[in-house]
Write a protein that holds these residues in place. Structure first.
Motif, short mmCIF file in Angstrom:
data_model
loop_
_atom_site.label_atom_id
_atom_site.label_comp_id
_atom_site.label_asym_id
_atom_site.label_seq_id
_atom_site.Cartn_x
_atom_site.Cartn_y
_atom_site.Cartn_z
N ASN A 68 -40.69 28.79 14.51
CA ASN A 68 -40.38 30.16 14.07
C ASN A 68 -39.52 30.12 12.80
OD1 ASN A 68 -41.96 31.21 16.03
ND2 ASN A 68 -40.32 32.01 17.30
N ASP A 78 -44.45 22.00 12.19
CA ASP A 78 -44.24 23.40 11.87
C ASP A 78 -43.30 23.42 10.66
OD1 ASP A 78 -43.13 26.05 11.79
OD2 ASP A 78 -43.79 26.32 13.86
N HIS A 87 -43.17 33.66 14.72
CA HIS A 87 -44.36 33.40 13.90
C HIS A 87 -45.59 33.49 14.81
CE1 HIS A 87 -42.13 30.87 10.60
NE2 HIS A 87 -41.68 32.10 10.70
N HIS A 98 -50.02 27.31 10.39
CA HIS A 98 -49.68 26.55 11.60
C HIS A 98 -50.90 25.78 12.10
CE1 HIS A 98 -46.70 29.81 11.36
NE2 HIS A 98 -45.88 28.94 11.90
ZN LIG Z 1 -43.81 28.69 12.06
#
Ligand SMILES: [Zn+2]
Ligand SMILES: [Zn+2]
Length: 684
Positions: free
Chosen positions: A310, A428, A410, A449
């Motif tokens: 994230n 990531d 995300h 991703h």
């Molecule tokens: Zn991400």
């Protein structure tokens, strides 16, 4: 009634003892040096309100601009020397100025706290003059800011809260040596002003920003001896107690799905706990608060790094990323003297991080006989956050399937993050600075991703489920299997994070209505098998993305593609090629930092395999991207992935497509493994 304090008597006593202890000379000297630097620079506040701190970054290179204390009309990029001008940059400069002033007066104030009047006139005079200066200005500064609330000294409620905590700590350190008139001026002009402003900024949601604002109000409540303010900060409907009750998940993680934000929220929380420990000792017992320091250790890789999921800077994913949080464990030890915190500190300092900061002197443990542990026990499944980890002594693979994570989430359901031999291979990316032009079109999209997107559109928010998990340490082979489905009617599903601050985001995308993704990873000591199965409600392009750092090895047979990106996200791909039309099997390899990854794939018939270059993180570091694009209502992508330093062990990979079932045989020097990958059900 004695004044209530942020630093306890015990803490001050330890600070004074350690100030002359040779074992803490580095921490002391570094504070003295910071104080000297601040006195030499003698920065003073300016008349205008501050702007957004993040705006003081070069938009091209996403690095902080050079800080020139004279306040020039143009601000220089340290990378290429380009000059940037405009109100956003000037406001960012003023925010940076106020932050630097705060850093300087905090160092001076710590010296005053450590040695009292012997600190010398200048070390007391500078923070005193600065607080008085702000006290005079603060009431007349206009609130300003565009994102997440407003500031006056800064450009955001969050930045203002962080600054306010510093102001409280400075005042706490020097208050005894100020006249009554000075105290009245600072308390009424600055501290009451900050309390009123930050109260206005509360937005009544569960969020790390709200925690910081509440933490600042708790500090102000303690230093101003104001029970109402403390009650607002702690007991309010979305006060600190509610923040922890809802925001700390059952698996111990802060609910934003990001180790960086876990620690960031924890910074504000630990500061609040320390501020409140005498007025509200029970606050230290808040469920999950102390254990927030332990949770990341249960997911940490052997180089003391964590995946950067994230939003959040990806420095945590670098070797010894944990060490940047040493101060948290110093402070945590002062609140809950847990020997495990001391072990973390021993580990951080053993690899060269200097032991500095007031918390090390005033709150940290005696590390004389504390050994650094080589590792912490890995918890392979973090069920509420949705992390499943397959790992051994040199590899670590994360399968992420959990809830979205609020405004910092995300759209990355069922993504993989691969690390081996101390190297981030297919990670990531985390986030570059929020001013990065890649934020909207790339970082916050599914395509950046290692997962699936339908109809060339990012996944809507969703929460997946872990279907199967077998820890390779306890079974002949490991297995992680998760799925995610999107409802046909997204409105029918109540949002689990309803009280969360979230970004307006499309939750209904027709291509996903009723769609299901399922990812299964079979894990052996030599390689792993990755099986991705997709069912879509209608015939759509099905893209499976894979991003690997470093270079794609030795493919001179790639064909150029007439690339027509459907949107700004696909337009990020450059140097787009494809593998020559082939049968459904292919093989690619990458190398980065001495580690080679080899991938053998089997795709649905008619799949187009696209290779491209995309920005990594930092964005100036390109990475190699592979997009496997099938068409239809269903797809099954298989892969065998091996990582190694030097030559690998796999001699050959053979696929046999039996329609419903895909068989893959992996030939090694000493054995051949055979895996059955069905269209549905469990892979074996
Ligand atoms: Zn991400
Ligand atoms: Zn630049």
């Amino acid at each position: 009634m004695p004044m209530s304090r942020l630093r306890t008597d015990d803490e001050l006593k330890r600070l004074r003892e350690r100030w002359t202890d040779p074992a803490f000379a580095t921490a002391r000297d570094s504070l003295l040096e910071q104080a000297e630097t601040a006195l030499a620079a003698d920065l003073r506040p300016v008349g205008e309100a501050g702007g957004w701190g993040h705006a003081f970054h070069c938009p091209d290179h996403v690095v902080p601009l050079e800080f020139d204390p004279s306040g020039p009309p143009q601000h220089r990029c340290p990378v290429d020397g380009k000059l940037w001008q405009g109100e956003d940059f000037d406001g960012g400069w003023r925010c940076a100025l106020n932050g630097r002033i705060m850093g300087g007066i905090q160092a001076c104030a710590t010296v005053v706290a450590a040695v009292g009047p012997e600190a010398g006139d200048r070390r007391l005079a500078y923070p005193r003059e600065i607080l008085l200066d702000y006290a005079e200005r603060y009431p007349n500064l206009p609130p300003s800011g565009r994102w997440a609330g407003k500031g006056k000294i800064t450009g955001q409620g969050l930045e203002e809260a962080v600054w306010a905590i510093g102001a409280c700590r400075v005042y706490d350190a020097i208050r005894d040596q100020l006249s009554d008139a000075d105290r009245t001026m600072i308390e009424t002009g600055l501290l009451r002003g900050l309390a009123a402003h930050l109260t206005d900024q509360l937005f009544g949601k569960i969020h790390n920003i709200e925690c910081w604002q509440l933490s600042a109000l708790a500090h102000l409540g303690v230093i101003l001896d104001d029970d109402d303010l403390i009650a607002l900060a702690v007991d309010g409907e979305t006060g600190l107690t509610a923040q922890f009750a809802e925001g700390i998940l059952d698996d111990g993680w802060w609910a934003e799905g990001s180790p960086t934000y876990h620690y960031y929220m924890l910074s504000g929380a630990l500061a609040a706990a320390a501020a409140l420990r005498e007025r509200r000792p029970a606050f230290l017992e808040t469920r999950g608060l102390r254990d927030m320091l332990l949770t990341p250790l249960s997911m940490i890789r052997s180089d003391f790094s964590l995946p950067a999921t994230n939003d959040g800077w990806n420095s945590i994913a670098f070797p010894y990323g944990l060490a940047q949080y040493a101060g948290h464990y110093e402070q945590g030890y002062g609140l809950w003297p847990d020997p495990r915190f001391a072990e973390v500190l021993a580990a951080c300092y053993a690899q060269g991080t200097p032991r500095t900061g007031e918390a090390a002197l005033a709150l940290g443990p005696d590390l004389t006989d504390v050994a650094a542990p080589a590792a912490w026990p890995l918890k392979t499944v973090h069920p509420t956050s949705g992390y499943a980890i397959l790992a051994d002594d040199h590899r670590y693979l994360l399968l992420k399937y959990g809830p979205h994570g609020g405004g910092h989430g995300h759209p990355d359901k069922l993504q993989l993050d691969l690390w081996a031999d101390g190297v981030r291979l297919a990670p990531d990316a985390g986030s570059p600075a929020y001013t990065s032009p890649l934020q909207g079109p790339w970082i916050r999209q599914t395509l950046s991703h290692n997962t699936v997107l339908l109809d060339q559109t990012s996944q809507p928010e969703a929460e997946g489920t872990l279907i199967n998990f077998r820890d390779p340490a306890e079974h002949p082979y490991g297995l992680a299997e998760a799925s995610v489905t999107w409802p046909e009617d997204p409105d029918a599903v109540a949002g689990r994070q309803g009280s969360w601050l979230r970004e307006p985001r499309r939750t209904h995308v027709p291509a996903y209505a009723g769609a299901e993704l399922r990812r299964s990873v079979l894990w052996t000591a030599d390689y792993f098998v990755d099986l991705v199965r997709v069912e879509a409600p209608q015939e759509v392009p099905i893209d499976l993305a894979w991003h690997h750092r470093g270079v794609l090895l030795g493919r001179d047979d790639l064909e150029p593609v007439d690339w027509r990106p459907p949107d700004e996200t696909y337009a990020i791909l450059s140097e787009v090629h494809r593998l020559a039309p082939q049968d459904q099997e292919w093989q690619l390899s990458w190398e980065v930092e001495g580690v080679t990854t080899r991938l053998w794939a089997h795709d649905p018939e008619g799949t187009e395999v696209i290779t491209a270059t995309t920005p990594g993180n930092p964005p100036a570091e390109p990475q190699s991207t592979v997009l496997r694009r099938a068409h239809g209502r269903a797809a099954r992508f298989g892969a065998v992935i091996e990582t190694s330093r030097g030559p690998g062990r796999i001699d050959a990979v053979e696929w046999e497509d039996r329609g419903e079932t895909l068989i893959v045989s992996v030939r090694l020097p000493d054995r051949t493994d055979s895996w059955t990958l069905p269209a549905s059900g469990v892979a074996t």
